[in-house]
Design an enzyme around this catalytic site. Structure first.
Site, PDB file in Angstrom:
ATOM      1  N   LYS A   7       2.758   1.522   2.811  1.00 54.38           N
ATOM      2  CA  LYS A   7       1.799   2.525   2.334  1.00 54.38           C
ATOM      3  C   LYS A   7       1.778   3.594   3.410  1.00 54.38           C
ATOM      4  O   LYS A   7       1.356   3.340   4.541  1.00 54.38           O
ATOM      5  CB  LYS A   7       0.417   1.899   2.170  1.00 54.38           C
ATOM      6  CG  LYS A   7      -0.710   2.861   1.851  1.00 54.38           C
ATOM      7  CD  LYS A   7      -2.008   2.066   1.802  1.00 54.38           C
ATOM      8  CE  LYS A   7      -3.230   2.789   1.316  1.00 54.38           C
ATOM      9  NZ  LYS A   7      -3.536   4.057   1.885  1.00 54.38           N
TER      10      LYS A   7
ATOM     11  N   TYR B 180       0.738  -0.881   6.371  1.00 54.77           N
ATOM     12  CA  TYR B 180      -0.121   0.293   6.146  1.00 54.77           C
ATOM     13  C   TYR B 180       0.089   1.238   7.321  1.00 54.77           C
ATOM     14  O   TYR B 180      -0.424   1.007   8.418  1.00 54.77           O
ATOM     15  CB  TYR B 180      -1.572  -0.162   6.034  1.00 54.77           C
ATOM     16  CG  TYR B 180      -2.588   0.921   5.705  1.00 54.77           C
ATOM     17  CD1 TYR B 180      -2.207   2.232   5.409  1.00 54.77           C
ATOM     18  CD2 TYR B 180      -3.946   0.633   5.685  1.00 54.77           C
ATOM     19  CE1 TYR B 180      -3.150   3.207   5.107  1.00 54.77           C
ATOM     20  CE2 TYR B 180      -4.901   1.591   5.382  1.00 54.77           C
ATOM     21  CZ  TYR B 180      -4.492   2.872   5.099  1.00 54.77           C
ATOM     22  OH  TYR B 180      -5.431   3.839   4.810  1.00 54.77           O
TER      23      TYR B 180
HETATM   24  O1  MN9 Z   1      -5.683   5.658   0.877  1.00 54.27           O
HETATM   25  C1  MN9 Z   1      -6.563   7.747   1.292  1.00 54.27           C
HETATM   26  N1  MN9 Z   1      -6.551   7.812   2.677  1.00 54.27           N
HETATM   27  C2  MN9 Z   1      -7.657   7.920   3.397  1.00 54.27           C
HETATM   28  C3  MN9 Z   1      -5.507   6.808   0.875  1.00 54.27           C
HETATM   29  O2  MN9 Z   1      -8.725   8.089   2.938  1.00 54.27           O
HETATM   30  C4  MN9 Z   1      -7.491   7.830   4.840  1.00 54.27           C
HETATM   31  C5  MN9 Z   1      -6.305   9.072   0.574  1.00 54.27           C
HETATM   32  O3  MN9 Z   1      -6.508   8.809  -0.765  1.00 54.27           O
HETATM   33  C6  MN9 Z   1      -7.219  10.206   1.007  1.00 54.27           C
HETATM   34  O4  MN9 Z   1      -8.560   9.804   0.942  1.00 54.27           O
HETATM   35  C7  MN9 Z   1      -7.060  11.448   0.150  1.00 54.27           C
HETATM   36  C8  MN9 Z   1      -7.881  12.615   0.657  1.00 54.27           C
HETATM   37  O5  MN9 Z   1      -7.341  13.100   1.856  1.00 54.27           O
HETATM   38  O6  MN9 Z   1      -5.715  11.792   0.082  1.00 54.27           O
END
Ligand code: MN9
Length: 293
Positions: free
Chosen positions: A163, A135
């Site tokens: 990821k 990640y």
């Molecule tokens: O897992 C998410 N990352 C975080 C992925 O929240 C840090 C994204 O889905 C974000 O929430 C999304 C909004 O910035 O892209």
């Protein structure tokens, strides 16, 4: 590893009003996402408020999701922790409960040197038969050298992929240089079409919980070669994300799900409760999503 390509909801963790985990709602949300057509679930990560759960709760979340969905969709367990031993205990649990892979953010807070971080990943990877998804989230963990970790471990046969939650799409593309077999997931939903263009094999995201069909449309159009259509679908998704970001992504997504009839409650402290303006916007977005506009 290519069977893991696709689009995965970073599953939210629902809470009761008293702050305890709502396992029934967890299963309901998970099934809702899979019934919508998503490839699988990424459980217990940032969106799942993994670092606001105890280790016991994180393991219980894996148990409940594994029981409900193992074998029905791909399941990834985020087991990242700053303690290697804790991560290993969670990885073993995920294996026992039928997950397909584990994932871990790099250990943070102590600014561990690169060699320690490589050892952390190697130790987790050796502890179970499950493959690993690194990640990569430099904005949150402060670790900016994931390419070096991947370089050291990609030929172990146990690295499924990465990821990539970063705006650095050159780095996303460079992961593929180590091996075409690595499965790279785009992590910022608002850049999914860009990540796919740079070689990502799919995506994992929080907003997939609230608009799985629209995310699927980006992915399906892109993989069929309809780039203009994928861009148009991304624009529709981003119109929602742009209104979510100012109020707090997870609080907003939870309120939108509450409004859609999926009772996920609020985020755990120290996340603040959603402001009234945020609640109003969440309500409006939920109405739009219900109409499918
Ligand atoms: O897992 C998410 N990352 C975080 C992925 O929240 C840090 C994204 O889905 C974000 O929430 C999304 C909004 O910035 O892209």
């Amino acid at each position: 590893m290519q069977k893991y390509k696709g689009v995965y909801a970073a599953l939210m963790t629902p809470f009761h009003a008293d702050g305890s985990v709502n396992y029934a709602a967890l299963v309901e949300l998970a099934k809702h996402n899979i019934d919508a057509g998503l490839t699988g679930l990424y459980v217990g990560g940032s969106t799942g408020e993994g670092f606001l759960l105890t280790e016991e709760e994180r393991i219980e979340v894996f148990r409940v999701i594994g029981k409900a969905l193992a074998g029905r969709c791909n399941l990834f367990a985020h087991v990242g922790a700053i303690s290697t031993d804790s991560a290993i205990r969670m990885a073993k649990a995920a294996e026992e409960f039928g997950f397909d892979a584990v994932s871990a953010v790099a250990p943070f807070y102590y600014a561990f040197p690169l060699e320690a971080i490589k050892a952390y990943y190697a130790d987790i990877m050796q502890s179970t038969g499950l493959p690993m998804i690194m990640y990569n989230f430099p904005n949150a963990g402060g670790f900016h050298d994931m390419t070096k970790v991947v370089e050291a471990l990609y030929d172990s046969g146990k690295l499924l992929g990465i990821k990539h939650t970063s705006q650095n799409l050159f780095e996303l593309q460079q992961f593929k240089q180590f091996s075409r077999d690595l499965v790279v997931f785009n992590g910022y939903d608002e850049m999914l079409v860009a990540g796919l263009s740079m070689g990502a094999d799919g995506g994992i995201g929080s907003t997939y919980n609230i608009m799985p069909h629209w995310i699927l449309e980006i992915y399906d159009r892109f993989t069929k070669g309809d780039i203009r259509g994928a861009q148009a679908a991304q624009e529709r998704v981003n119109a929602v994300i742009a209104r979510i970001l100012p109020y707090g992504v997870f609080q907003m997504e939870k309120e939108i799900l509450n409004q859609l009839g999926l009772p996920v409650g609020e985020c755990r402290r120290p996340f603040l409760p959603l402001s009234d303006a945020g609640k109003q916007t969440a309500k409006e977005i939920a109405e739009e999503l219900k109409k499918g506009v």
